[in-house]
Write a protein that holds these residues in place. Structure first.
Motif, PDB file in Angstrom:
ATOM      1  N   THR A  58       0.837  -1.199   0.000  1.00 19.49           N
ATOM      2  CA  THR A  58       0.000   0.000   0.000  1.00 19.49           C
ATOM      3  C   THR A  58       0.873   1.250   0.000  1.00 19.49           C
ATOM      4  O   THR A  58       2.041   1.220   0.395  1.00 19.49           O
ATOM      5  CB  THR A  58      -0.927   0.028   1.229  1.00 19.49           C
ATOM      6  N   TYR A  78     -14.159 -10.020  -3.306  1.00 20.05           N
ATOM      7  CA  TYR A  78     -12.723  -9.886  -3.064  1.00 20.05           C
ATOM      8  C   TYR A  78     -12.441 -10.287  -1.622  1.00 20.05           C
ATOM      9  O   TYR A  78     -13.188  -9.915  -0.715  1.00 20.05           O
ATOM     10  CB  TYR A  78     -12.272  -8.432  -3.249  1.00 20.05           C
ATOM     11  N   VAL A  80      -9.379  -9.803   1.110  1.00 21.68           N
ATOM     12  CA  VAL A  80      -8.156  -9.036   1.333  1.00 21.68           C
ATOM     13  C   VAL A  80      -7.555  -9.482   2.656  1.00 21.68           C
ATOM     14  O   VAL A  80      -8.175  -9.350   3.708  1.00 21.68           O
ATOM     15  CB  VAL A  80      -8.448  -7.520   1.357  1.00 21.68           C
ATOM     16  N   ASN A  82      -4.585  -8.840   5.219  1.00 23.83           N
ATOM     17  CA  ASN A  82      -3.572  -7.865   5.614  1.00 23.83           C
ATOM     18  C   ASN A  82      -2.448  -8.615   6.332  1.00 23.83           C
ATOM     19  O   ASN A  82      -2.596  -9.031   7.481  1.00 23.83           O
ATOM     20  CB  ASN A  82      -4.169  -6.787   6.511  1.00 23.83           C
ATOM     21  N   VAL A  90      -9.515  -0.306   2.103  1.00 23.77           N
ATOM     22  CA  VAL A  90      -9.860  -1.030   0.884  1.00 23.77           C
ATOM     23  C   VAL A  90     -11.167  -0.469   0.348  1.00 23.77           C
ATOM     24  O   VAL A  90     -12.137  -0.310   1.090  1.00 23.77           O
ATOM     25  CB  VAL A  90      -9.993  -2.545   1.166  1.00 23.77           C
ATOM     26  N   THR A 114      -8.558 -10.601   7.805  1.00 22.37           N
ATOM     27  CA  THR A 114      -9.047 -10.783   6.441  1.00 22.37           C
ATOM     28  C   THR A 114     -10.390 -10.087   6.301  1.00 22.37           C
ATOM     29  O   THR A 114     -11.260 -10.223   7.166  1.00 22.37           O
ATOM     30  CB  THR A 114      -9.224 -12.286   6.123  1.00 22.37           C
ATOM     31  N   VAL A 130      -6.593   0.168  -3.019  1.00 22.67           N
ATOM     32  CA  VAL A 130      -6.090   0.045  -1.649  1.00 22.67           C
ATOM     33  C   VAL A 130      -5.133   1.194  -1.336  1.00 22.67           C
ATOM     34  O   VAL A 130      -4.491   1.746  -2.229  1.00 22.67           O
ATOM     35  CB  VAL A 130      -5.370  -1.307  -1.430  1.00 22.67           C
ATOM     36  N   LEU A 141      -0.514  -6.676   1.413  1.00 18.08           N
ATOM     37  CA  LEU A 141      -1.801  -7.339   1.274  1.00 18.08           C
ATOM     38  C   LEU A 141      -1.717  -8.486   0.274  1.00 18.08           C
ATOM     39  O   LEU A 141      -0.989  -8.408  -0.713  1.00 18.08           O
ATOM     40  CB  LEU A 141      -2.863  -6.347   0.782  1.00 18.08           C
ATOM     41  N   ILE A 143      -4.515 -10.317  -2.100  1.00 18.48           N
ATOM     42  CA  ILE A 143      -5.885 -10.047  -2.537  1.00 18.48           C
ATOM     43  C   ILE A 143      -6.331 -11.136  -3.498  1.00 18.48           C
ATOM     44  O   ILE A 143      -5.621 -11.489  -4.437  1.00 18.48           O
ATOM     45  CB  ILE A 143      -5.969  -8.657  -3.194  1.00 18.48           C
TER      46      ILE A 143
END
Length: 151
Positions: A58, A78, A80, A82, A90, A114, A130, A141, A143
């Motif tokens: 990011t 999606y 995501v 972390n 996000v 998540t 993001v 991340l 994704i």
């Protein structure tokens, strides 16, 4: 049994029974084999689609991921993950032409957690953007874009 007389069209007398008779089905009310309403739709096997973006770093501004064409997909979302030590913002974005996008859903994914994102509004194109929540605190991340389409 009581019978009442009433005037129908053109003044003819017709009888109406106060205790109703069971409704007799007419031919026009019966389902027809060739009627489109009676056809069962054949739903074939579904097609699974997955796109993985690993080790996404990011920055302080929103960085969009590649655009997904979602017009033919039945369901999509999606995930995501972390993997870093700082929170990430996000944002799911939707657009009509693949160039212009509007923010749809936005959430924060804390470190080590998540988040799952699905669109609230539909347009032909969808993408994820993001950024770091805290300035100068980047995070990493993973994704996943996962979708299902009927064949």
């Amino acid at each position: 049994m009581t019978i009442a007389l009433s005037r129908g069209r053109k003044g003819r007398k017709r009888s109406a029974c106060l205790s109703p008779k069971p409704h007799k089905r007419r031919d026009s009310c019966r389902p027809k084999k060739h009627c489109h309403k009676n056809k069962r739709r054949h739903i074939g096997p579904s097609h699974f689609i997955e796109q993985v973006y690993s080790s996404v770093q990011t920055t302080d501004t929103f960085m969009p991921l590649p655009t997904q064409v979602t017009s033919q997909l039945t369901v999509y979302s999606y995930a995501v993950i972390n993997e870093g030590d700082a929170p990430a913002v996000v944002q799911v974005q939707v657009g009509p032409d693949g160039k212009n996008f509007a923010s749809d859903v936005e959430e924060i994914v804390p470190p080590g957690e998540t988040g799952v994102f699905a669109v609230a509004r539909f347009l032909r194109f969808t993408r994820l953007a993001v950024r770091s929540k805290n300035e100068s605190c980047p995070t990493t991340l993973s994704i996943y874009f996962q979708a299902q389409a009927m064949r």
